[in-house]
Design a protein around this motif. Structure first.
Motif, PDB file in Angstrom:
ATOM      1  N   VAL A  36      -2.244  -5.262   3.529  1.00  0.00           N
ATOM      2  CA  VAL A  36      -3.262  -5.185   2.553  1.00  0.00           C
ATOM      3  C   VAL A  36      -4.208  -5.832   4.297  1.00  0.00           C
ATOM      4  O   VAL A  36      -4.903  -4.880   4.377  1.00  0.00           O
ATOM      5  CB  VAL A  36      -3.877  -5.643   1.881  1.00  0.00           C
TER       6      VAL A  36
ATOM      7  N   VAL B  62      -9.121  -4.068  -4.365  1.00  0.00           N
ATOM      8  CA  VAL B  62      -8.487  -4.488  -3.360  1.00  0.00           C
ATOM      9  C   VAL B  62      -9.207  -4.305  -2.065  1.00  0.00           C
ATOM     10  O   VAL B  62      -9.650  -3.106  -1.644  1.00  0.00           O
ATOM     11  CB  VAL B  62      -7.334  -4.308  -3.863  1.00  0.00           C
TER      12      VAL B  62
ATOM     13  N   ARG C 238       1.212  -1.219   0.310  1.00  0.00           N
ATOM     14  CA  ARG C 238      -0.015   0.046   0.210  1.00  0.00           C
ATOM     15  C   ARG C 238       0.909   1.689  -0.083  1.00  0.00           C
ATOM     16  O   ARG C 238       2.069   0.761   0.124  1.00  0.00           O
ATOM     17  CB  ARG C 238      -0.838  -0.088   1.189  1.00  0.00           C
TER      18      ARG C 238
ATOM     19  N   LEU D 261      -9.150  -3.312   2.216  1.00  0.00           N
ATOM     20  CA  LEU D 261      -7.793  -3.131   2.717  1.00  0.00           C
ATOM     21  C   LEU D 261      -8.740  -2.956   3.610  1.00  0.00           C
ATOM     22  O   LEU D 261      -9.807  -2.784   4.506  1.00  0.00           O
ATOM     23  CB  LEU D 261      -7.167  -1.848   2.103  1.00  0.00           C
TER      24      LEU D 261
END
Lengths: 249, 249, 249, 249, 249, 249
Positions: B8, B170, B2, B172
């Motif tokens: 993540v 994605v 990230r 997170l």
């Protein structure tokens, strides 16, 4: 000897932390003993209506206490839909104090917002706010100056503030809350590094005071202001060299 | 990987400082990365009108951001005479979260005020507020308990909160501002130490989400909540041994 | 068997009346059992400041209860000079729900105001507001479309909302006030016709809930949402054929 | 020689009219040149919450300018839903000044409301308000005293106020608006008949000032205050004989 | 012949629906042509401070228009933090009209709240509110009377209201919006069933009017009021037999 | 014979003082017996938004009572953050009355602000405000006219106002407070010099009134209005010669 062991003419320990938060152009935590105030300076590229088109800038201040910065919880202004009178008075005072040492024509059509938020209050929050806000102001002005240098550096003087008062017949410098609540005479003094007065506000609500008492209090205040300007210089180091030079490099 | 190098499913560094200011019965500074919130708990020996005479207590929260806690300065509520809707939502959420783990009948006719003041905002201020406020609440409850022990310890569970979301497809955990502003789905999860939900708030304003996406997000949230409860335990040390015991000594 | 004879997974009778008042571009009375809400959609040919010059439109909602829509009279907001927090939360929720299914770029620099005024409240007013407001929104969008066709029809999906909850250990769909006031867990679900989630808000203030309970509640909510979208289709008849086609004739 | 022909140390013509309106317990019109203020004192037989049960009384002041008391029309506070900061400051100052010379324990659980409404403003409205309000206060206190004599007469001193300032390098007494708007240093002084200070507020916003300048200004202020107390005595005649005697008949 | 085919002295169709919503003690929907107002009467078992301990009751009214009850959307009062002046005037008028026919001593220490919420506005909303609110008031009073009979029935008379005006030189009864906006003289008349005046409000803002014009308008108003009282009697049927009898069974 | 020795059809002594304060374009003190109102007219070179670009002007009024203009002190509106309903009604009435006799197209894009501040109230403050404000308006209009003559003089008529009422069965002209508080019927009449009605507001809150009673009251009102117009002419002398001539020199 005072409540906290200080001499009558001693300041509480002063601590000035720069870059306290990361977004503001100037961000200072000032601690005067147990009094702690966050002073943030923010630049806005416009001015209030009364200055539009004049080429002049503005400095305005807002002051606020966290609800539990005090011994008993104080409701937020918004809960009552009213700013209280004391808050109004203080934020007007901070604004005047800072404007008094800045050439607003040089600043140009911008507003510098000063936000003083009291984290913990133990007397002298308004004077600590002025002393701390001045340092935040310098950092903000320097940020503009580095991006696009002023022809003349706009800050003409240091400005700092301190309280003095008479408690049980004794003149004291830099009152903490305990002392402040017993003071018969209470005075806030805002001074420049050249030891001139920017503002004097003295109240003897419960006990009028004489000219000679006033003179002794001013003497004490002068001593305190001198030390506070030194603390500002120590904190700012090389970043305050331009102040009062009227130059810009 | 990230923006800030985290995995993540990693939280930002969590730091919980107790006794941050000196007057509040509970006072915590919580830091989740660059997000910093002061959480103060204050005890008032009376209750709102709708509880008078019932023997029950109340927990209520107020949330506020310092004007320059954000990248651009946000005017104070009082300047507009209106609390903004987001603030309202958040303070109601914090209040519900804390009340969910406390036996208000045991508290008795008192109000515990929770003040969450955001010093610096980098995403996740509402969840950090809940996690930090819980620790302040424990300190305040213990202060009552030491003065005059409850028959039954009134806090039944730990409660902590964390955000999860979907950014560029994605999932997170614990979004910072940069991520939050790009998230298509955004969810706040409030959980107990027994990994039950106290509150779920998920929004896919720009992009509806499916049941399976929801499940993955909840999985992430559970992981985050577990770590946050551990951080609370680490901060509270011996002072949290009574929680959930139903005993009082 | 429930209080009013319904099965646990049954909605109350739904009635959607279009063109309920004569001035609004879209005007719907929605009745869910004894809950009755007037949902008006109004078109204004300008946008809030943050969208000026972007070419994008906006949808915003206001929610209000008539003082005597409830069992005991509730004072008007203006009498207290404050919008209450619950109202704020609800109107923000309605706005997000509707914006989630509309392409605001296609709408262009216009605001669609949604006014949900509750005539009679018997639980589920926020979810009824969303379900009814969607129909009013379609009517308003069609009114623009007939005057001056969009290149692409801006509404991508149906959106409807329903409440679910756990009462005396039983999972129930579409709670009436009686049930709502006894619910340990209370959840509002906003879904599209493709059965994706736009928003989930679940609270277990008095009783945290587990992942499996959550799953059962979502199952119930999905069933309710499906029926509500069908009710919207029945009400709109030929006037909803464009939704989700991405075409404009 | 000044703008209006006065000497630097001369007051404007002072005129104090008692019993100006018929309902107030004390009602005074004070004129200082073209500045005209109605000062009404009203007695209310209760005190603010913080004094209930203490046996002490209170004096509080409100200050307001008629919209067209000034050269250009100033909107009313209620039109903006905010009291402006200057108004707040002034009414707090008036209240402190009057309380400083009254024994509130002797007043008993009553509030004396002072209303200062500026009919025409030509500089020095706050100081005129204090000087006039003192006379109204004496009339109101005498009204109570005649009905039901105090054991000790509660007013200990006369109090009056005047402005001084530096205009074009010259120290002036009692500035009119024309002068005030050009003043580099501006100071308001509140004094008793024993020539002690109750309050000093000096501002050098545009130009800091030195200790010796301060001393000259205080000298001027003392001269002005002396004359104003004489004007109060002339207006009150026999009705001020009790002041400061500590007796009651 | 008028815009909508009516004769100059004809009312629009009047429709009074009782028990319109289920919680209020009296709930009426009144329709005068396209003007539609919900009138709810609520009983509260306490009185405003100025009546406490007097044994007398009170009737107070609130009036509000839904934002889209009018041709263009009107922002809600709360959005501006101000009740507009027209609303204030109308709710004071409704309150006076209803109090004029009720013996408040007989009502006892209770407040009857009248809420008039305009769903659709096509002129004459204030007069329709009075006519409809009277019916709701009777229902609410009867509800008290059935629970615990009054010694004397407290409603002395019917009261109804209607507008009259001069449009293009012609005197008209019961103006719709189209006519109202062109009227040079505009008058609202509140009358009892004994054809006495409770209130007359006539305005010739754009065109003063003569005594003889006034007389013709009053004649028209009397005719309208007579029909409206009949409509009230038709709606109330047996439930209005006590009105004006001074008896209670 | 009345309370104060007047005949039933007699006005109280009327005194109109022009140029009462020095800044306003028109400034009048009107006294009707013990009722005293300052009426200031101010010119502002812009109009409210709804008139921008139309070439038309506007006249708007504000009304306020000094807190101690009445027998017991009335808190200021700003202290409650609300204008009270009566104040709203009165200022709307004053505005309509003055606009009714002025050609706003001739005034051009300017606003004339009328401020009526009641110094002392003894009944009839709203009617005194109208009568006095008209004179202030003439002075303000003449000030514009002298600077830059209108093609047509914009004031078409005199306008004055008076109250009438029924007290103990007797019809009275110009009620003082004592009478007003006992009146069963209370009426305010606004008339032109041609004895036409601009506004009639009659209320029989405690006692409905008949047509013949109304006629007698109007007769009395007409008599009063005639005398008040004469008082306006006496005050204005040569400065009112243009009124109603439609000429401009």
């Amino acid at each position: 000897m005072r409540f906290d062991g200080r001499k009558v003419d001693a300041l509480r320990p002063v601590k000035i932390t720069r870059n306290y938060t990361k977004y503001a152009e100037g961000s200072v935590l000032i601690e005067m003993g147990e009094t702690k105030v966050i002073c943030n300076a923010s630049i806005e590229e416009k001015v209030p209506p009364f200055l539009k088109g004049t080429g002049e800038g503005w400095i305005t201040a807002e002051y606020n206490m966290l609800p539990r910065s005090t011994a008993s919880r104080k409701p937020r202004d918004i809960a009552k839909l009213k700013i209280d009178g004391r808050t109004m008075e203080i934020q007007r005072l901070i604004g005047r104090a800072l404007r008094s040492v800045v050439d607003l024509k040089v600043i140009g059509e911008r507003t510098i917002w000063i936000d003083c938020d009291v984290i913990q209050a133990d007397g002298g929050t308004r004077t600590a706010s002025i002393t701390g806000a001045f340092v935040a102001l310098v950092d903000a002005v320097n940020k503009i100056h580095k991006r696009q240098p002023f022809n003349v550096y706009p800050i003409r003087n240091f400005v700092a503030a301190v309280s003095v008062g008479i408690v049980d017949g004794v003149k004291l410098l830099d009152l903490c809350y305990e002392e402040d609540s017993k003071a018969k005479v209470d005075m806030n003094i805002v001074m420049t590094d050249t030891l001139e007065f920017v503002e004097i506000q003295g109240t003897g609500e419960e006990n009028p005071f004489s000219r000679s008492e006033l003179n002794e209090l001013l003497q004490l205040g002068e001593k305190g202001a001198k030390s506070l300007v030194q603390a500002q210089k120590d904190a700012l180091k090389m970043d305050c060299l331009w102040i009062g030079t009227g130059e810009s490099e």
